[in-house]
Design an enzyme around this catalytic site. Structure first.
Site, PDB file in Angstrom:
ATOM      1  N   ASP A  42     -10.581  -1.538 103.747  1.00 50.20           N
ATOM      2  CA  ASP A  42     -10.094  -1.895 105.085  1.00 50.20           C
ATOM      3  C   ASP A  42     -10.383  -3.372 105.362  1.00 50.20           C
ATOM      4  O   ASP A  42      -9.962  -3.912 106.394  1.00 50.20           O
ATOM      5  CB  ASP A  42     -10.660  -0.969 106.171  1.00 50.20           C
ATOM      6  CG  ASP A  42     -12.158  -1.107 106.358  1.00 50.20           C
ATOM      7  OD1 ASP A  42     -12.814  -1.777 105.534  1.00 50.20           O
ATOM      8  OD2 ASP A  42     -12.691  -0.541 107.345  1.00 50.20           O
ATOM      9  N   GLU A 179     -24.003  -2.616 100.836  1.00 51.52           N
ATOM     10  CA  GLU A 179     -23.506  -3.932 101.264  1.00 51.52           C
ATOM     11  C   GLU A 179     -24.561  -4.691 102.056  1.00 51.52           C
ATOM     12  O   GLU A 179     -25.114  -4.175 103.039  1.00 51.52           O
ATOM     13  CB  GLU A 179     -22.222  -3.751 102.103  1.00 51.52           C
ATOM     14  CG  GLU A 179     -21.665  -5.091 102.590  1.00 51.52           C
ATOM     15  CD  GLU A 179     -20.250  -5.028 103.140  1.00 51.52           C
ATOM     16  OE1 GLU A 179     -19.634  -3.946 103.101  1.00 51.52           O
ATOM     17  OE2 GLU A 179     -19.762  -6.076 103.610  1.00 51.52           O
TER      18      GLU A 179
END
Ligand code: KIV
Length: 269
Positions: A42, A179
């Site tokens: 995304d 992340e």
């Protein structure tokens, strides 16, 4: 066709390579380079759709881009990202949205920005045959709560992340993206799990690495500090577009080589 088992089998054996892609020609380049996993992230919101976050990205946009990527790929595993609010509050619609990526677009798996609320969904999807890549640490869909700051920096937050990683593995996730987390935390989570970890801004001790393709190619205006630019695609595009403009303005293009004169029409037209 690659399966998530092939990716799992690489954990601890050889580094897993993953990049994002959002269209067929780019996916084909990435695939031909031998990248193991292509994520239709995304991140397309910022990278190619012109939004200033991932929040506006829709299921239709991810689905359309996933289909394009699948059509450009022969070898790599294709993972479709579930966008903001397409999961997390209603399991039925989450299963339908995830299922659409495999059933209609040909993806091999989905990625879900994870938290306590996604453990049950990960189990359901895994049970019905939709492989799940979990995602902990900085989860950009939570930008309004967390900003883009590094995650897991306190003892309490790190413990919580280790626990959530274990729970997602137990729920059936086949891999885990970490992340923007401290490298020592990512190394511990990697040791604790049997499924592969794939890091972005998580140091060198994860089982694999992922970056956003526009950052790697040098096509964006901004990239995070943990990313690295490996090419100058923007510079090359600027050179090509300027050369085209110059040749049209000077009359050099199109030349005879790029034109056709029909003999039968000679003297008539
Ligand atoms: O959307 C995306 O590209 C991602 C990667 C940065 C892991 O989530």
């Amino acid at each position: 066709m690659p399966t998530v088992r092939d990716i799992r089998a690489k954990a601890g054996e050889e580094p897993i390579t993953m990049l994002t892609a959002y269209d067929a020609p780019t996916a084909s380049v990435v695939d031909e380079a031998g990248i193991d996993v292509i994520l239709v992230g995304d991140s397309m919101g910022n990278a190619v759709l012109g939004y200033d976050s991932t929040l506006p990205v829709t299921v239709d946009e991810v689905a359309s881009r996933t289909g394009a990527v699948v059509r450009g790929v022969e070898e790599a595993l294709v993972v479709a990202d579930l966008p903001f609010l397409s999961f997390g509050y209603d399991e039925k619609s989450a299963v339908e949205n995830a299922g659409r990526m495999l059933k209609e677009e040909g993806a091999n798996a989905v990625k879900i920005e994870s938290g306590r609320h996604t453990v049950g969904l990960t189990e359901t999807l895994s049970q019905v045959g939709i492989p799940v890549m979990a995602h902990l640490g900085l989860t950009p869909q939570r930008v309004n709560q967390l900003g883009y700051a590094r995650q897991g920096t306190s003892r309490e937050a790190a413990d919580e992340m280790v626990e959530l990683a274990r729970e997602h593995e137990e729920a059936g996730a086949f891999s885990l993206v970490l992340e923007h987390v401290p490298a020592n935390l990512a190394a511990t989570i990697t040791e604790e799990l049997t499924i592969p970890t794939i890091g972005i801004g998580a140091g060198p001790h994860t089982d694999g690495q992922v970056l956003v393709i526009t950052d790697v190619m040098g096509l964006g205006d901004w990239s995070p500090s943990f990313s690295k630019q490996f090419g100058d695609v923007k510079g090359e595009m600027q050179r090509a577009v300027s050369a085209y403009r110059d040749e049209v303005e000077s009359g050099e293009f199109p030349s005879d080589e790029h034109s056709h004169v029909e003999e039968e029409l000679d003297g008539v037209y």
